[in-house]
Design a protein around this motif. Structure first.
Motif, PDB file in Angstrom:
ATOM      1  N   ALA A  53       0.829  -1.205   0.000  1.00 59.46           N
ATOM      2  CA  ALA A  53       0.000   0.000   0.000  1.00 59.46           C
ATOM      3  C   ALA A  53       0.863   1.255   0.000  1.00 59.46           C
ATOM      4  N   ARG A  57       0.759   4.148  -2.951  1.00 63.47           N
ATOM      5  CA  ARG A  57       0.463   5.533  -2.558  1.00 63.47           C
ATOM      6  C   ARG A  57       1.568   6.466  -3.022  1.00 63.47           C
ATOM      7  N   ASP A  62      -4.334   8.910  -8.533  1.00 61.54           N
ATOM      8  CA  ASP A  62      -5.543   8.237  -8.080  1.00 61.54           C
ATOM      9  C   ASP A  62      -5.522   6.771  -8.500  1.00 61.54           C
ATOM     10  N   CYS A  99      -6.303  -2.511  -0.012  1.00 59.46           N
ATOM     11  CA  CYS A  99      -7.007  -1.461  -0.747  1.00 59.46           C
ATOM     12  C   CYS A  99      -7.410  -0.307   0.164  1.00 59.46           C
ATOM     13  N   LYS A 100      -7.856  -0.629   1.368  1.00 58.64           N
ATOM     14  CA  LYS A 100      -8.207   0.436   2.313  1.00 58.64           C
ATOM     15  C   LYS A 100      -6.997   1.316   2.596  1.00 58.64           C
ATOM     16  N   ARG A 101      -5.851   0.688   2.856  1.00 62.87           N
ATOM     17  CA  ARG A 101      -4.640   1.448   3.173  1.00 62.87           C
ATOM     18  C   ARG A 101      -4.169   2.264   1.966  1.00 62.87           C
ATOM     19  N   GLY A 103      -6.082   3.462  -0.399  1.00 62.50           N
ATOM     20  CA  GLY A 103      -7.085   4.396  -0.891  1.00 62.50           C
ATOM     21  C   GLY A 103      -7.735   3.970  -2.183  1.00 62.50           C
ATOM     22  N   PRO A 105     -10.910   2.356  -3.869  1.00 62.91           N
ATOM     23  CA  PRO A 105     -12.288   2.156  -3.415  1.00 62.91           C
ATOM     24  C   PRO A 105     -12.981   0.905  -3.927  1.00 62.91           C
TER      25      PRO A 105
END
Length: 270
Positions: A53, A57, A62, A99-101, A103, A105
């Motif tokens: 993650a 990032r 995006d 995926c949460k870490r 970002g 969706p």
């Protein structure tokens, strides 16, 4: 609606190069997965999701969608085989946390195939049970689980897709009209799936060909975009021209067709 670009379109690039190309094209978004040069290593992600993650990032772009393939082929560890459930659930729990870490969706997975001894009805029943177990694992992380109906899956008609969605409340689609168009479905028949889309892939197609040059296919993109808008869709439109052995998608200049389609979509959106 905004554009994105699939990283697997740029198969010879690194992940950083793919992100840079997306920025250079004014798209500024990238779908990612496990395929070709601009990809994450699945074993590394499952072992160290936090590190993965942090890596994505760092791309500074995006990341609207993550393509997770449970096995190594369309049939390996597919969702219509109940023997795969325990391993698939363990992996998706990790992937959803990644995926949460990161970002991201939405996740898309494949619905499954007709395994030995199965027809479409049994495959749908087994896939639905698998998805009912997987869906909460993504929801717990605030991530939307989606499936992509595709050629060679058991979901080869819009009605079968609607049947599966009805059996798994909360499930959404990564919707690619091309997979249905190449099998001969009319565009207005595919439109019934638009209200269920959480992510969209765009490329031109025609009956018998999953991918064609923008000006040689039969998809009316303006009509498709209007259908999505009228259905309330406000997500990403991911440009997915590829160079792959799958369905003989080997004959197009990926960058040129991506840019031509980008311009067509931007003209309609503006």
């Amino acid at each position: 609606m905004k554009l994105s670009l699939t990283s697997w379109s740029l198969r010879a690039c690194s992940l950083d190069e793919a992100a840079a190309i997306s920025r250079a094209l004014g798209i500024n978004a990238l779908d990612i997965g496990y395929f070709y040069g601009p990809a994450l290593d699945k074993a590394e992600l499952l072992a160290h999701p936090g590190k993965a993650a942090e890596r994505v990032r760092g791309l500074g772009i995006d990341l609207p969608n993550f393509y997770h393939l449970f096995g190594s082929t369309l049939s390996d560890r597919n969702l219509a085989n109940p023997a795969n459930r325990e391993a698939n659930e363990a992996d998706l729990k990790i992937v959803a946390g990644f995926c949460k870490r990161a970002g991201i969706p939405t996740i898309f997975v494949l619905p499954g195939v007709c395994n030995p001894g199965q027809g479409r009805a049994v495959a749908l029943k087994e896939s639905a049970e698998s998805l009912r177990r997987l869906l909460p694992l993504a929801q717990d992380q605030g991530v939307q689980l989606t499936i992509e109906p595709h050629v060679h899956s058991f979901l080869e008609s819009p009605q079968l897709v609607l049947d599966l969605l009805g059996a798994v409340p909360g499930l959404k689609l990564t919707l690619d009209y091309a997979h249905f168009v190449c099998m001969g479905w009319r565009q207005d028949e595919i439109d019934a799936l638009a209200p269920h889309a959480a992510h969209v892939h765009l490329r031109q197609a025609r009956p018998g060909a999953l991918q064609t040059k923008v000006h040689q296919g039969t998809i009316n993109f303006e009509a498709q975009l209007a259908t999505l808008r009228d259905a309330g869709y406000s997500g990403r439109l991911s440009l997915e021209y590829v160079h792959q052995d799958y369905m003989d998608t080997l004959h197009d200049d990926v960058l040129t067709e991506t840019i031509v389609l980008r311009d067509q979509v931007k003209a309609w959106l503006s």
